[in-house]
Enzyme design. Structure first.
Site, PDB file in Angstrom:
ATOM      1  CD  GLN A   1       0.646   2.180   5.228  1.00  0.00           C
ATOM      2  OE1 GLN A   1      -0.444   2.492   5.511  1.00  0.00           O
ATOM      3  NE2 GLN A   1       0.806   2.620   3.835  1.00  0.00           N
TER       4      GLN A   1
ATOM      5  CD  GLU B   1      -2.207  -1.649   2.654  1.00  0.00           C
ATOM      6  OE1 GLU B   1      -2.087  -0.785   3.661  1.00  0.00           O
ATOM      7  OE2 GLU B   1      -3.104  -2.624   2.688  1.00  0.00           O
TER       8      GLU B   1
ATOM      9  CG  ASP C   1       4.175  -2.436  14.264  1.00  0.00           C
ATOM     10  OD1 ASP C   1       3.164  -2.188  14.471  1.00  0.00           O
ATOM     11  OD2 ASP C   1       5.314  -1.906  14.525  1.00  0.00           O
TER      12      ASP C   1
ATOM     13  CD  GLU D   1      -3.281  -4.572   5.608  1.00  0.00           C
ATOM     14  OE1 GLU D   1      -4.652  -4.978   5.649  1.00  0.00           O
ATOM     15  OE2 GLU D   1      -3.172  -3.500   5.687  1.00  0.00           O
TER      16      GLU D   1
ATOM     17  CE1 TYR E   1      -0.246  -9.582  15.121  1.00  0.00           C
ATOM     18  CE2 TYR E   1      -1.335  -7.521  15.562  1.00  0.00           C
ATOM     19  CZ  TYR E   1      -0.254  -8.103  15.618  1.00  0.00           C
ATOM     20  OH  TYR E   1       0.446  -7.917  16.457  1.00  0.00           O
ATOM     21  N   PRO E   2      -4.199  -9.283   9.603  1.00  0.00           N
ATOM     22  CG  PRO E   2      -5.421  -7.325   8.951  1.00  0.00           C
ATOM     23  CD  PRO E   2      -4.244  -7.736   9.767  1.00  0.00           C
TER      24      PRO E   2
ATOM     25  CG  PHE F   1      -1.680  -1.892   9.622  1.00  0.00           C
ATOM     26  CD1 PHE F   1      -2.203  -1.574  10.932  1.00  0.00           C
ATOM     27  CD2 PHE F   1      -1.002  -0.818   8.838  1.00  0.00           C
ATOM     28  CE1 PHE F   1      -2.379  -0.258  11.226  1.00  0.00           C
ATOM     29  CE2 PHE F   1      -1.404   0.240   9.190  1.00  0.00           C
ATOM     30  CZ  PHE F   1      -2.008   0.671  10.420  1.00  0.00           C
TER      31      PHE F   1
ATOM     32  CG  HIS G   1       0.484   3.147  13.831  1.00  0.00           C
ATOM     33  ND1 HIS G   1      -0.982   2.967  14.174  1.00  0.00           N
ATOM     34  CD2 HIS G   1       0.502   3.565  12.413  1.00  0.00           C
ATOM     35  CE1 HIS G   1      -1.583   3.284  13.038  1.00  0.00           C
ATOM     36  NE2 HIS G   1      -0.771   3.767  12.128  1.00  0.00           N
TER      37      HIS G   1
END
Lengths: 336, 388
Positions: free
Chosen positions: A82, A29, A84, A60, A88-89, A86, A129
């Site tokens: 982008q 992204e 850390d 993601e 998990y998805p 993010f 973040h």
């Protein structure tokens, strides 16, 4: 040699990989015209085109899942997550697909995917973040996990990760992005220290201090401060978190007899536990005291006004060194 | 509002208003070229896409469907006899799988789910290789690059992203092959399938999504998965879709060819909903009598994909005794091969555990493998059964 920031060093490594292998494709992204939120991919889309540096929709699982398909077709995708928190998805695609495809297909399908993850705290960010999710991935067979601590390693190890036929999670300490260091851009990957090798940063004889990523600098500073008190600390930068180069840690502990491990991630089930247990198994008779862990607390990553209490700093690490040495420390007098 | 339209009653007669050129608006209409009674239904648009199908090829489709039903029955029996740990039957979905599978070119690449054994058969996968994973001898039974079909995916819908990524690679290479993802109605509830459609539409890549709506996601009926017809979901992503009678092998062949043709010409992704019915359980581990009405099964049995092609062939005078005998002989032979292949399948060696986790050595695994091999060696000389 040139002096580069951490972020520019990764950028230079990515550029080199894109130049050397037409099968390398960057995906993520905002990595195109914006150059990534940390500008790590700055200018790469302009020079290599939209098909080599792909701005993806915001999804993601799809970034990693489509990378699996690209790898099936012979590409070497480099995915940027982008932040850390993010990742998990994409967790299912990473642990159920990327990690297992080689095993599942008995070696027929390779997954030379690199997943770049800016990680860790210390930059005053909101929730999601500043996390350190590395242990989730070191627990999954089939993945290689590395973390870099200086611009030179950032430059060479991103190229080694991309060249690896195994999937690699490449954890970038985002609070070090603007640190500068000497980088030899002519460094030969074949003669450079392999990414799975640990490195002794500072030699010492009293305590072994093991760390990686953002805390390598802090650990080095702690070693210098300890030296002022006459304590000799050997600092080891693991570089590879899966597999961990235990022989290097083991050799150091056999010499010093004491082990302190520090990381930003929460303590329970973290890498510190793995290192303490493995080193105890391997060289119990050489240990003069129980291994000590100085880590983030077992809490969600806190709001930024409190993060300085959560993140191990120089003084907390020195307190841990005192504990390992049996000197007076914050827990003196406590039993167990 | 729950409507019957997405369930049993949605199985309607074809509407001549839809066309191959503009399939986006499908509504409740179903592309159909063979009626449940086995009559050939003419359609000005879709007939063109199967006009080259000779009588001999029609008989060959019948043979494929018969053989795959037989493989399915044999594997189910082998599971009941304890030779396989589990089996996901495809009974009822033969036309969806053979009709679409036979439309593909060798250089197309398929990303299937665990139930798509008919598609794998079309790609040339041996019957014995279809069951290796279910016997527990391997995680997958074949080399994906040998047959251009990925290993069967168990995580629901995951493969739709792999197909989309592969299609990105095809596009990047400038090739005219197509990536094809197979999944069921339940998978359309998963995030990955939706993300796959976003990426496919964004990059306009040559991917075909084939959703076999077999009406049940284990015990969850399709009507609790989707309030609109599944094919209509695709338009929300900007992807044209077609809704086809999944028990009609000719209609499935036609719509798959249309989608593949569009992809090859740079027209981007297409979504196909093949409306069919899983007549057996989800896997041999569940019992559909606990969650569905017997009448429903009876209704769908009347639309059996093989029976209707049989009737068509008979009416055309093509189902000669010779053809029938040849077909049955082939099915018998494949079933025999499958049974023998399963019974004689050697167990993997203990240390195979550690193989292929990585493509390059990993010190952790090497150490564990070394320690375990020493442990196994400690039994050498023992007379115990099972020792090395």
């Amino acid at each position: 040699m040139s002096k580069l920031t951490f972020a520019r060093a990764i950028n230079a490594g990515l550029r080199k990989a894109l130049e050397n292998d037409p099968k390398v494709v960057l995906m993520g992204e905002d990595i195109g015209s914006l150059g990534g939120v940390f500008r790590v991919t700055d200018g790469l889309q302009k020079d290599f085109g939209k098909h080599r540096v792909v701005d993806t929709p915001l999804a993601e699982s799809a970034i990693i899942g489509t990378a699996v398909g690209l790898a099936y077709r012979g590409y070497r995708p480099v995915c940027e997550i982008q932040f850390d928190g993010f990742i998990y998805p994409a967790f299912d695609q990473i642990v159920s697909q990327v990690a297992k495809m080689h095993y599942r297909t008995q070696g027929r399908v390779k997954m030379p995917i690199t997943i770049r993850v800016p990680f860790g705290g210390g930059i005053g960010s909101p929730e999601h973040h500043s996390e350190s999710p590395e242990a989730y991935f070191t627990h999954t067979s089939g993945l290689r996990v590395i973390s870099v601590s200086n611009p030179q390693d950032a430059y060479t190890m991103i190229q080694q990760a991309i060249a690896s036929d195994d999937p690699v999670l490449y954890f970038e300490p985002k609070r070090r992005y603007h640190d500068k260091g000497e980088v030899d851009e002519t460094a030969d990957l074949l003669t450079a220290l392999p990414m799975e090798k640990a490195r002794v940063v500072t030699t010492g004889s009293d305590v072994t201090l093991v760390t990686y990523g953002p805390l390598v600098k802090t650990a080095g500073d702690a070693a210098m401060a300890a030296a002022d008190e006459g304590i000799s600390v050997e600092v080891i930068d693991l570089r590879s978190l899966a597999p961990i180069d235990f022989p290097v840690v083991e050799a150091s502990v056999r010499k010093t007899g004491r082990l302190v491990i520090t990381h930003e991630a929460a303590q329970s089930g973290g890498l510190g536990a793995e290192i303490a247990a493995s080193i105890t198994e391997r060289c119990f008779n050489y240990l003069e005291s129980a291994p000590v862990r100085i880590t983030g607390f077992d809490i969600p990553y806190p709001y930024s006004k409190l993060e300085m209490h959560h993140l191990p700093d120089l003084d907390r690490i020195l307190d841990g060194v005192d504990r390992a040495l049996g000197r007076g420390n914050s827990l003196s007098g406590l039993e167990g | 509002m729950l409507t019957d339209e997405v369930g049993q009653d949605a199985y309607k007669a074809p509407n001549p208003g839809i066309s191959a050129e503009n399939p986006r608006r499908t509504g409740g209409n179903l592309v159909q070229l063979i009626s449940p009674e086995g009559e050939r239904i003419s359609h000005p648009e879709f007939d063109l896409w199967v006009s080259d199908v000779t009588d001999e090829q029609l008989c060959s489709l019948y043979e494929d469907m018969t053989v795959i039903r037989r493989i399915d029955a044999e594997a189910t029996a082998l599971q009941r006899q304890g030779e396989l740990a589990l089996w996901p039957p495809l009974l009822g979905q033969e036309a969806s799988q053979i009709g679409s599978g036979r439309a593909l070119r060798d250089d197309d690449f398929v990303f299937p789910s665990y139930r798509d054994n008919g598609v794998a058969y079309c790609r040339g996968v041996e019957a014995t290789d279809l069951v290796r994973a279910w016997r527990g001898n391997a995680s997958s039974g074949w080399d994906p690059y040998r047959h251009n079909i990925a290993t069967q995916q168990i995580i629901i819908g995951s493969q739709s992203l792999h197909a989309t990524g592969y299609a990105m690679g095809i596009q990047h290479d400038g090739a005219d092959s197509v990536a094809v993802a197979y999944f069921g109605d339940g998978a359309t509830s998963e995030g990955d399938v939706n993300e796959a459609m976003v990426f496919a539409a964004s990059f306009q890549v040559p991917v075909v999504f084939i959703c076999q709506n077999n009406h049940w996601a284990i015990s969850e009926p399709v009507r609790i998965q989707s309030h609109i017809q599944i094919a209509d979901r695709a338009s929300g992503f900007g992807i044209p879709s077609m809704r086809v009678d999944g028990n009609d092998v000719l209609a499935v062949l036609a719509v798959t060819r249309i989608a593949l043709d569009r992809a090859r010409k740079g027209g981007g992704p297409t979504f196909i909903e093949a409306v069919t019915y899983r007549m057996g359980p989800h896997t041999t581990a569940d019992d559909p009598t606990r969650y569905r009405d017997a009448n429903e099964l009876e209704d769908w049995a009347a639309k059996d994909p093989i029976a209707r092609l049989q009737t068509l062939l008979r009416n055309k005078g093509l189902l000669t005794e010779e053809v029938e005998a040849k077909t049955q002989a082939k099915a018998d032979e494949v079933a025999r091969e499958l049974r023998a292949g399963v019974i004689n399948m050697p167990d993997p060696a203990p240390l195979d555990l550690f193989n292929h986790v990585y493509s390059t050595p990993n010190s952790w695994i090497e150490r564990q493998k070394d320690h375990y091999s020493r442990y196994l060696e400690s039994f050498s000389g023992s007379t115990q059964e099972g020792a090395l």
